[in-house]
Design a protein around this motif. Structure first.
Motif, mmCIF file in Angstrom:
data_model
loop_
_atom_site.group_PDB
_atom_site.id
_atom_site.type_symbol
_atom_site.label_atom_id
_atom_site.label_comp_id
_atom_site.label_asym_id
_atom_site.label_seq_id
_atom_site.Cartn_x
_atom_site.Cartn_y
_atom_site.Cartn_z
ATOM 1 N N ARG A 97 10.767 -1.103 9.041
ATOM 2 C CA ARG A 97 9.718 -1.174 10.058
ATOM 3 C C ARG A 97 10.304 -1.549 11.418
ATOM 4 N N LYS A 153 3.647 4.623 0.075
ATOM 5 C CA LYS A 153 2.198 4.716 -0.001
ATOM 6 C C LYS A 153 1.619 3.536 -0.775
ATOM 7 N N ARG A 177 1.898 0.148 0.832
ATOM 8 C CA ARG A 177 1.335 0.095 2.190
ATOM 9 C C ARG A 177 2.436 -0.284 3.179
ATOM 10 N N LEU A 178 3.467 0.505 3.152
ATOM 11 C CA LEU A 178 4.628 0.282 4.027
ATOM 12 C C LEU A 178 5.216 -1.118 3.906
ATOM 13 N N THR A 228 3.532 -3.938 3.095
ATOM 14 C CA THR A 228 2.649 -5.080 3.344
ATOM 15 C C THR A 228 1.973 -5.565 2.070
#
Lengths: 208, 208, 208, 208
Positions: D113, D176, D179-180, D182
DNA sequence: TATGAATGAGGATTCATTCAT
DNA sequence: TATGAATGAATCCTCATTCAT
């Protein structure tokens, strides 16, 4: 239906002046937002500018209106100081009480605080308030005291000094007890302050 | 040359407090710019924030410092009210004059106006000033008056009322003549106000 | 000339949203200056605040708009995946190519990077993008694959898995070759990636 | 007592790098405050500047360290892909699972990220991560697959394409579901993703 | 006149960075 | 080297004011 518009204009002007004074008193001139005033008055911001050229002018006008209002109530009190031949102490206490009540009105404190607040930036405000209210009331009070001196009900003395001191004996202690107007003064305390003021005043200025 | 750095911190803090009070008094809290204060203090804006977390806190601290200063000068005046057996009127006039001089100091007016101005927004300021100066001075004055009553130099009365009224007889007329501090009061006028106050006070509270 | 004002509002809103997305994508949320966005949109800074309360909200709205846009283009691609009885490989390559083109659009990469960047600070952004675009596109793709399975053109399998893998076989290699979108992918490479993806997909999911 | 200083230096450097990565990942480069990093590392802000010239350099170095770390764990996984003559599916699932576990590590997501976030501003970061980790791991994976092809355990194909697709079949679905990064991916889901990836991979690249 | 929209100037606050110890 | 203090540049946001309808 007969007077929709001419009335509406005046109402709006009044609403804005009222709102302005309220907001200025609550938040101070610089902090007060014109949109807040407009919202409180129920009009659009631009309408405020249509009626009162700019913020500074709005302050001046709202203070003027407020001073006029204060003048009226204070004068009503002073004018009751008429020698009817009765008990002088009772008369002074009645007038003192009425004056004290004026001073302790929320709008009166607000006016004084606002005046003090903006005096450094806008010295003319003091002239407005003095010229429209303070000085005139003080003079009227001095006038009444002069007549009481002439009538022998008070000893002869400088009526302006007497008037200033009478007022000071009320406002000084009241300011302290009202915490400059942030706290209501109970009626009993108010009466005590008035009684003390009148007592001292009569000892100092009473005849004979 | 002897004390290069440790002094620097304190000097800076002091400079900022002084500048803050000056600018707050001159322009009002909301109008005052922190950059202006910083410039007046000769430091960078961020330095102000390093020392005093935010503008509000800076106001509080500058008022606190100012109240402490006022307390010191006022107390010095009140403490001279010591019965040396001499002329009471002269003593009262001397003390009254010294107090009046305190009241008429520019910083004192500034403190009062600033207090009135920001009271609605920051009610704690009044507690600070009362707790650190006003109430303590008033109590000290009442103490001294009580001793004069006990010594028979004044008639017996409530010393707090007497103290409040003595102060009121000074501040009321002074506020008027000084236009709330925007105009200097000539020494002659000041003496006149004091003489009038003492005269009234002695007529009301003098012994016998 | 026909539509002077009502159009202006909407145009401005659009201009700001576009500018915001561009600048956020280019500089990141925190680094992006609202003045820069305003300048890029050709409006005053305050106008940005009139339309979108604050910077955070502006991010949300610009991402939402961007997600809606991405949804439209991606759906257009997926909807072409309709069995016309022709060559399945050719059909998949056509759809894959169109999808790949969507992915390689500058705005698409920008959206993905921006999303990744701000996910830790604003987790709701992922919900917005998922709810408005990603999940809906994935479901639509799974729907189409399910029909192909039902029609016997693909072997029976979990359509969501198949859809996810089809997408992964495109995006994974593309991300690598596009250096996460910082480098354009030549058409030849893009076709190669698509061909490889379709080849693997058909080997894994082809009928019989 | 033997190694107070030389150790302390290195410890501090490490502490700062760790803190920097944590804070950069949590708040983003622009949003991250150097004081926050310093606080998290337990050193003074200026110490950070003594060790790492400026904020940008600190980002580069902390990403470099993080990439090195990621490289080590990923390589350990890839190196297990050694044909021992046993069940190929089981082997691929083991390696896939280990790789998937690497990808799902919090620091790995954070690195990805952060990279995506700052790519537009600092394109060299991608070169660092590619040169130190991504590309080398991909090449190593391609190497191993090439040997499996040579040994006839997989059909002959371009090993880099195979490697990229194997990785894509893992990372795509994982991104997916996580959720990246998270949201943690339950072990069962992770195994399912791996099984699906290996299944598709073997259908596409399996021998015979 | 009444209004909604637009704006430019300004203000509080933060922050990367440097300096002196 | 490690630090506390100082700073200047930048940034978000507000607000008095104006304009077009």
């Amino acid at each position: 239906m007969t007077e929709t518009r001419p009335r509406g204009r005046i109402d709006k002007r009044h609403a804005i002046l009222d709102a302005a004074f309220t907001v200025f008193a609550r938040e101070g001139y610089a902090q007060a937002g014109v949109d807040v005033i407009a919202a409180e008055a129920g009009v659009a911001k631009a309408t405020v500018y249509n009626h009162f050229r700019d913020k500074e002018n709005l302050l001046r006008e709202s203070i003027t209106a407020s001073a006029d209002e204060a003048f009226a109530t204070n004068m009503a009190a002073v004018e009751r100081l008429t020698d009817s031949g009765g008990d002088l102490r009772a008369l002074l206490e009645e007038v003192g009480h009425q004056l004290a009540t004026c001073y302790c009105d929320a709008k009166s404190w607000a006016l004084n605080r606002l005046l003090a607040a903006e005096l450094a930036q806008f010295p003319e405000l003091l002239d407005i308030v003095d010229g429209r209210a303070a000085t005139r009331v003080a003079e009227a009070l001095a006038d009444r005291l002069a007549r009481l001196m002439l009538a022998g009900r008070l000893r002869s003395a400088d009526p302006r000094t007497a008037a200033d001191q009478f007022a000071a004996l009320l406002t000084g202690p009241l300011a302290k007890r009202a915490r400059l107007g942030t706290k209501p003064v109970p009626e009993a305390e108010l009466r005590e302050v008035v009684a003390n003021a009148v007592d001292t005043f009569l000892r100092a200025f009473g005849a004979g």
